[in-house]
Design an enzyme around this catalytic site. Structure first.
Site, mmCIF file in Angstrom:
data_model
loop_
_atom_site.group_PDB
_atom_site.id
_atom_site.type_symbol
_atom_site.label_atom_id
_atom_site.label_comp_id
_atom_site.label_asym_id
_atom_site.label_seq_id
_atom_site.Cartn_x
_atom_site.Cartn_y
_atom_site.Cartn_z
ATOM 1 N N ARG A 1 0.824 -1.206 0.000
ATOM 2 C CA ARG A 1 0.000 0.000 0.000
ATOM 3 C C ARG A 1 0.863 1.263 0.000
ATOM 4 N NH1 ARG A 1 -5.301 -1.143 2.079
ATOM 5 N NH2 ARG A 1 -5.432 0.917 2.987
ATOM 6 N N GLY B 1 -6.043 7.887 7.483
ATOM 7 C CA GLY B 1 -6.946 8.985 7.148
ATOM 8 C C GLY B 1 -6.372 10.312 7.607
ATOM 9 N N LYS C 1 -0.179 2.249 -3.015
ATOM 10 C CA LYS C 1 -1.033 1.474 -3.911
ATOM 11 C C LYS C 1 -2.440 2.068 -3.955
ATOM 12 C CE LYS C 1 -2.267 -2.045 -6.469
ATOM 13 N NZ LYS C 1 -1.933 -1.909 -7.888
ATOM 14 N N HIS D 1 5.397 18.785 -32.735
ATOM 15 C CA HIS D 1 4.935 20.024 -32.098
ATOM 16 C C HIS D 1 5.689 20.308 -30.806
ATOM 17 C CE1 HIS D 1 1.832 20.177 -35.113
ATOM 18 N NE2 HIS D 1 1.614 18.898 -34.884
ATOM 19 N N TRP E 1 2.165 6.287 6.016
ATOM 20 C CA TRP E 1 2.550 7.042 4.820
ATOM 21 C C TRP E 1 2.298 8.501 5.186
ATOM 22 C CZ3 TRP E 1 0.591 10.199 0.877
ATOM 23 C CH2 TRP E 1 1.302 10.183 -0.334
HETATM 24 C C1 F6R Z 1 -0.138 3.186 -11.498
HETATM 25 C C2 F6R Z 1 -1.079 3.045 -10.412
HETATM 26 C C3 F6R Z 1 -1.916 4.223 -10.053
HETATM 27 C C4 F6R Z 1 -3.374 3.784 -9.858
HETATM 28 C C5 F6R Z 1 -4.214 4.955 -9.326
HETATM 29 C C6 F6R Z 1 -5.676 4.583 -9.202
HETATM 30 O O1 F6R Z 1 0.537 2.005 -11.751
HETATM 31 O O2 F6R Z 1 -1.193 2.020 -9.811
HETATM 32 O O3 F6R Z 1 -1.829 5.221 -11.003
HETATM 33 O O4 F6R Z 1 -3.860 3.329 -11.078
HETATM 34 O O5 F6R Z 1 -3.725 5.347 -8.080
HETATM 35 O O6 F6R Z 1 -5.860 3.520 -8.325
HETATM 36 P P1 F6R Z 1 -7.232 2.748 -8.267
HETATM 37 O O7 F6R Z 1 -7.415 2.039 -9.568
HETATM 38 O O8 F6R Z 1 -7.109 1.819 -7.110
HETATM 39 O O9 F6R Z 1 -8.299 3.788 -8.065
#
Ligand code: F6R
Length: 615
Positions: free
Chosen positions: A27, A100, A610, A511, A73
């Site tokens: 994550r 959060g 993630k 361009h 994070w």
């Molecule tokens: C790129 C990646 C991110 C997710 C984005 C949306 O490899 O993993 O750009 O695609 O954070 O995540 P979801 O699909 O979980 O809303």
């Protein structure tokens, strides 16, 4: 983003919590910690990897059968040992982990400071720990589970923002308390043990059943029982679900990285995305989860697809596919823009929120904004228990299985497959004939096998990736259906290899982009044998004329590419509108092998999470 795991049972908590934290690593995090209750509370926390925390616990062991833990994070306060969770209240007897953002933490902190509280960190979380502790003291009486729950409720009512929390108190050793609003939290049910986790993958193998908590749920866990109530103390209707995944699903198996495992899973994940959704009798797609009658589907005048990152790139492919197959005007908007933009949309506009995790804050906000305006808003999600899946008016599940590598791979192809099914469905109730439908269905069914063919070229793609590992930057170029694939190829490259990479429509070269071309800046052209093949060849010539190396993704048997590109990776022949499902596979492998060659940690790239559950 941050991960939580809590345990109450009869086993040693520390190994279970550490294993859970490792499973939540994907994550994204920058520090980790745990607190365990054994008469008194003991805490171990530090910045850096979970390996650092494991070493710390090895040096300073910690025992007990109740505990909470966290991967952080950073949002409020830098990456330091002090800011890592768990945090404590003023008494030092209550510990809390939190995902959060507490938006009004400054005001609450000032109030608590004026009442004599002392803070050790710069986090919003510590403020919440103090607030719960203050209510616990104020309630008085015997220290008990109900008193702790009451204190949690009272504190959360003062809070604005989002939270998924786990709380424990030295004086109440038989109880863990969890609550959520806006951040996912799952209750895992075991035998003589119960769990809290922000993601079910953390408790696979321990808990057979789970309850995916809803916003404003408060859960009290004992060893043998649990109770779920609302923030107001009312009864919460909840559903116990089977934990569907096995340990194999959440482990790497024989693969060195989750990302590679997930790239190789695409024949199956694509099969799962289309399984049971193609009706031979009606020669169309069946998407019952949309909850729409054929007439409602026919009435759709416009489609808006929204999502973030890779999901947005899948949406861009979807725009081309839906307009081609169904002739329904389709637009794509980043969810982060959509949520604040006042897009004029007529009443027959349908919005699709696309998200693997189903928890991305911006995509969720876009969904809510669209619903607020009265639009039917559907979800395309992988995580069936997610907030977006729950809150949307219907939708389509991707059935891709857990995606743990931070870089999205199989979720992209599953999203594109689902959008293609949507294009087929909408096309068939408009202008496509039965034979058109049959042809499209047959082509779709052949895709998983064609992906398998491409994966057989893994070793060759690795060689090519290593050859270009010297690059200072890289351009990804494609047209039409493969313009979004160029964007996706560039995103994969930059996020896991940290190489500067840009994705553009091939024709945009002249361009401005062409100024960047040099022998140190290779270009990857996605140039299958489609309606713009010759146009792409001309663009390749333009790059070659400026001494830019070219790697091309082409269709088997299209010999012109060999003459102009330095290296060619071939995909099997398929219709233009399905080509992104194939062309993206070599790009995923190319980025993967190049990043590994550069020594990058592909499953845990720096700065990335993630599931981005904060704005
Ligand atoms: C790129 C990646 C991110 C997710 C984005 C949306 O490899 O993993 O750009 O695609 O954070 O995540 P979801 O699909 O979980 O809303």
């Amino acid at each position: 983003m941050c991960g939580i795991i809590g345990y109450i049972g009869k086993s040693e908590a520390a190994p279970i919590l550490l294993e859970g934290l490792r499973r939540l690593e994907y994550r994204g995090y920058d520090s980790a910690g745990l607190a365990i209750l054994n008469g008194t509370l003991s805490v171990r926390k530090c910045k850096g990897r979970i390996a650092n925390l494991t070493d710390l616990i090895g040096r300073e062991p910690i025992h007990g059968d109740v505990g909470i833990s966290h991967t952080r994070w950073a949002t409020h306060g830098g990456v330091t040992d002090e800011n890592a969770h768990p945090h404590f209240d003023e008494s030092g007897k209550l510990a809390l982990v939190h995902n959060g953002v507490i938006e009004n933490y400054q005001t609450l902190k000032e109030q608590l400071l004026s009442e004599g509280h002392h803070f050790k960190s710069q986090t919003d979380t510590e403020v919440l720990a103090h607030l719960i502790g203050k209510h616990f003291e104020a309630l008085g009486g015997e220290a008990s589970g109900p008193r702790l729950v009451e204190a949690v409720r009272a504190a959360l009512k003062e809070v604005t923002g989002t939270y998924g929390i786990a709380v424990m108190h030295e004086a109440v050793p038989e109880t863990l308390v969890g609550a959520r609003r806006g951040s996912p939290l799952v209750l895992g049910i075991g035998k003589g043990e119960n769990f809290l986790a922000s993601d079910v993958s953390a408790i696979v193998g321990h808990a057979r059943e789970a309850v995916y908590l809803r916003d404003y749920d408060v859960v009290t866990l004992g060893r043998d029982d649990f109770e779920i109530t609302t923030l107001d103390g009312g009864v919460s209707g909840f559903k116990v679900s089977k934990v569907e995944f096995s340990e194999d699903d959440v482990n790497k198996g024989a693969f060195p990285h989750f990302m590679l495992k997930e790239i190789f899973e695409q024949p199956e994940s694509l099969q799962n995305a289309i399984r049971g959704r193609l009706s031979v009798e009606e020669s169309t797609a069946k998407l019952g989860g949309l909850n729409m009658t054929p007439q409602q589907l026919r009435d759709i005048e416009r489609i808006v697809l929204t999502g973030c990152g890779t999901a947005c790139h899948a949406a861009m492919v979807g725009e081309y596919v839906i307009e081609t197959l169904a002739h329904v005007p389709t637009e794509v908007e980043f969810a982060s823009e959509f949520r604040y933009r006042n897009m004029p949309m007529n009443k027959d506009t349908v919005v699709f929120a696309i998200s693997q995790s189903g928890e991305t804050a911006d995509t969720l906000a876009a969904l809510r904004e669209s619903q607020r305006k009265g639009h039917r808003t559907l979800g395309i999600c992988n995580n069936v228990a997610s907030t977006i899946a729950r809150e949307s008016d219907g939708g389509v599940y991707m059935h891709a299985g857990p995606e743990i590598g931070v870089a999205a791979t199989k979720s992209f192809t599953s999203q594109v497959a689902v959008l293609t099914l949507l294009g087929l469905l909408l096309g068939r109730i408009r202008h496509l004939s039965t034979s058109d439908g049959i042809r499209i269905m047959e082509e779709m069914k052949a895709i998983p096998e064609k992906v398998r063919e491409i994966l057989k070229q893994n070793d060759r793609i690795k060689e090519i990736a290593h050859k270009y590992a010297y690059a200072k930057a890289m351009m990804f170029l494609g047209r039409q259906f493969n313009y979004p694939v160029a964007m996706e190829g560039a995103l994969k490259m930059k996020e896991i290899s940290y190489l500067h990479a840009e994705g553009h429509p091939s024709a945009e070269l002249k361009h401005g982009v062409i100024a960047l071309i040099s022998p140190e800046v290779p270009s990857v052209f996605i140039a299958p044998d489609d309606s713009v093949y010759d146009k792409n060849i001309s663009n390749i010539e333009e790059v070659k004329a400026r001494k830019g190396p070219v790697i091309a993704i082409g269709t088997e048997g299209s010999s012109k590419l060999e003459k102009v590109a330095d290296d060619v990776i071939y995909i099997p022949r398929c219709p233009d509108y399905l080509s992104p499902l194939l062309t993206v596979i070599p790009l995923q492998l190319f980025a993967y092998h190049l990043a590994v060659k550069l020594g990058c940690d592909v499953d845990k790239p720096r700065n990335l999470a993630k599931s981005v559950t904060v704005e």
